[in-house]
Scaffold this active site. Structure first.
Site, mmCIF file in Angstrom:
data_model
loop_
_atom_site.group_PDB
_atom_site.id
_atom_site.type_symbol
_atom_site.label_atom_id
_atom_site.label_comp_id
_atom_site.label_asym_id
_atom_site.label_seq_id
_atom_site.Cartn_x
_atom_site.Cartn_y
_atom_site.Cartn_z
ATOM 1 N N GLU A 55 55.460 47.237 42.180
ATOM 2 C CA GLU A 55 56.566 47.502 41.566
ATOM 3 C C GLU A 55 57.729 46.900 40.569
ATOM 4 O O GLU A 55 58.740 47.596 40.990
ATOM 5 C CB GLU A 55 57.264 46.949 43.665
ATOM 6 C CG GLU A 55 56.221 46.921 44.365
ATOM 7 C CD GLU A 55 55.139 46.315 45.418
ATOM 8 O OE1 GLU A 55 54.636 46.935 46.195
ATOM 9 O OE2 GLU A 55 54.481 45.995 43.853
ATOM 10 N N ALA A 165 10.089 51.051 37.421
ATOM 11 C CA ALA A 165 8.860 50.348 36.471
ATOM 12 C C ALA A 165 8.016 51.144 36.814
ATOM 13 O O ALA A 165 7.231 51.401 37.337
ATOM 14 C CB ALA A 165 9.736 48.593 36.696
#
Length: 376
Positions: A55, A165
């Protein structure tokens, strides 16, 4: 009642708020535009904690043209003195005639007080325009404010058959370079990157943001119940590393602290780190979003504890077979009622891989934010 043109200007304010993606924490990402006589006269966004709010930037740009204007703000203007003065008071002083707010602020120091302050000054205030988008932009901030723990996002790179993995631990690289670069953006927006000690010992990863510009590096967090972290590990370089342990060993703690780490002991009574206590401690440190980059053990523990909000899955077009490692150790389920239900949020291609984002369906605080946003 909202006007036809309100959505246009609020959408612009939301786009401005996104520019603060990498730098505002622990504050929320906020954008603001000032419009007078259907013309943009000022705009701004919160860039970094401690600097002016959206603002204020918009007001400075507008100058005297702010008088009689409508302010479009993605989050309720603050009403308290923090590092900066209240934005509600600044809007009143600027002489705006109307304020349109996307959503109220979950911070109990604000939470309706900003809107009440504006209305008490005779300013017309309307709230709720594009609220879902505004809350989604700050899912971590709302999570921390409403439940006292951050928004937890688990990132995993995997094969099409869900393997992360090989059985021997080799995982570099399952996904492609485009996907790995994309991960850097998720690290940059996160307040902390969390992993387990087994991942550190296997990969000696740094878990920092590379290849993209960012205002700050996320906190690097390691769960290391028995303090097995080598003092020479790369993740300790440059500080900004937090280790959670379950063992209070003065000698090991002293060595790690000498290497630049902060060590916090939070045992759960079973020789492991208390995961709930860890997340609450991270929230106290101002962490809104936590990105988990870990193996199956930690992923599974967080999922079983109901502490995961979102899964960020990078899926490569390859198969690694049933002997390779999975993404999460959930144990054997004896009933489908024990499954983890998910809600689709986003699916898109990144390089040769797919990036799938899903929300955990039984998370009441965050589930309201979940929806299909795009399938590209």
């Amino acid at each position: 009642m909202f006007r036809v043109e309100d959505s246009k200007w609020m959408a612009q304010a939301l786009r401005l708020a996104e520019r603060g993606m990498y730098g505002t924490s622990p504050n929320p990402r906020v954008g603001c535009v000032l419009v007078r006589d259907e013309k943009l006269v000022g705009s701004g966004w919160h860039k970094r904690a401690g600097e002016p709010h959206a603002e204020i930037y918009a007001q400075r740009e507008a100058g005297t043209s702010a008088r009689g204007a409508t302010a479009y703000v993605t989050l309720e203007p603050c009403s308290h003195h923090g590092r900066t003065p209240p934005c509600a008071d600044a809007l009143i002083a600027a002489g705006v005639a109307r304020v349109v707010v996307a959503t109220t602020d979950a911070n109990p120091l604000v939470s309706g007080n900003g809107i009440a302050t504006l209305r008490a000054a005779g300013i017309e205030v309307e709230c709720g325009l594009m609220e879902a988008a505004a809350r989604e932009l700050n899912a971590g901030f709302f999570a921390r404010m409403t439940r006292g723990i951050p928004f937890v996002r688990c990132k995993t790179g995997m094969s099409l058959d869900g393997r992360t993995a090989l059985a021997n631990g080799v995982s570099q690289w399952i996904t492609g370079s485009e996907a790995r670069l994309d991960v850097q953006h998720w690290r940059a927006r996160s307040c902390a990157v969390l992993t387990g000690i087994n991942t550190v010992l296997a990969d000696d990863a740094q878990l920092n943001v590379r290849e993209i510009e960012t205002l700050r590096q996320p906190l690097r967090v390691v769960l290391d119940s028995q303090l097995r972290m080598p003092p020479g590990a790369r993740i300790l370089q440059g500080g900004n590393t937090l280790i959670y342990a379950a063992l209070h060993d003065e000698r090991k703690i002293s060595l790690l602290q000498g290497a630049g780490a902060t060590v916090v002991v939070l045992p759960d009574g079973n020789g492991r780190v208390d995961l709930n206590a860890m997340l609450r401690d991270l929230a106290q440190r101002g962490c809104n979003e936590v990105l988990v980059e870990a193996g199956a053990v930690l992923n599974g523990a967080l999922l079983r504890a109901g502490l995961v909000d979102e899964l960020l899955l990078y899926i490569a077009p390859q198969l690694l077979g049933d002997m390779a490692r999975g993404m999460a150790c959930l144990g054997e389920l004896s009933s489908l009622d024990q499954r983890v239900d998910l809600v689709w949020k986003d699916v898109r291609q990144v390089g040769q891989d797919l990036r799938i984002t899903v929300r955990v369906a039984n998370n009441g605080v965050i589930h309201a934010l979940a929806c299909i946003q795009s399938i590209k």
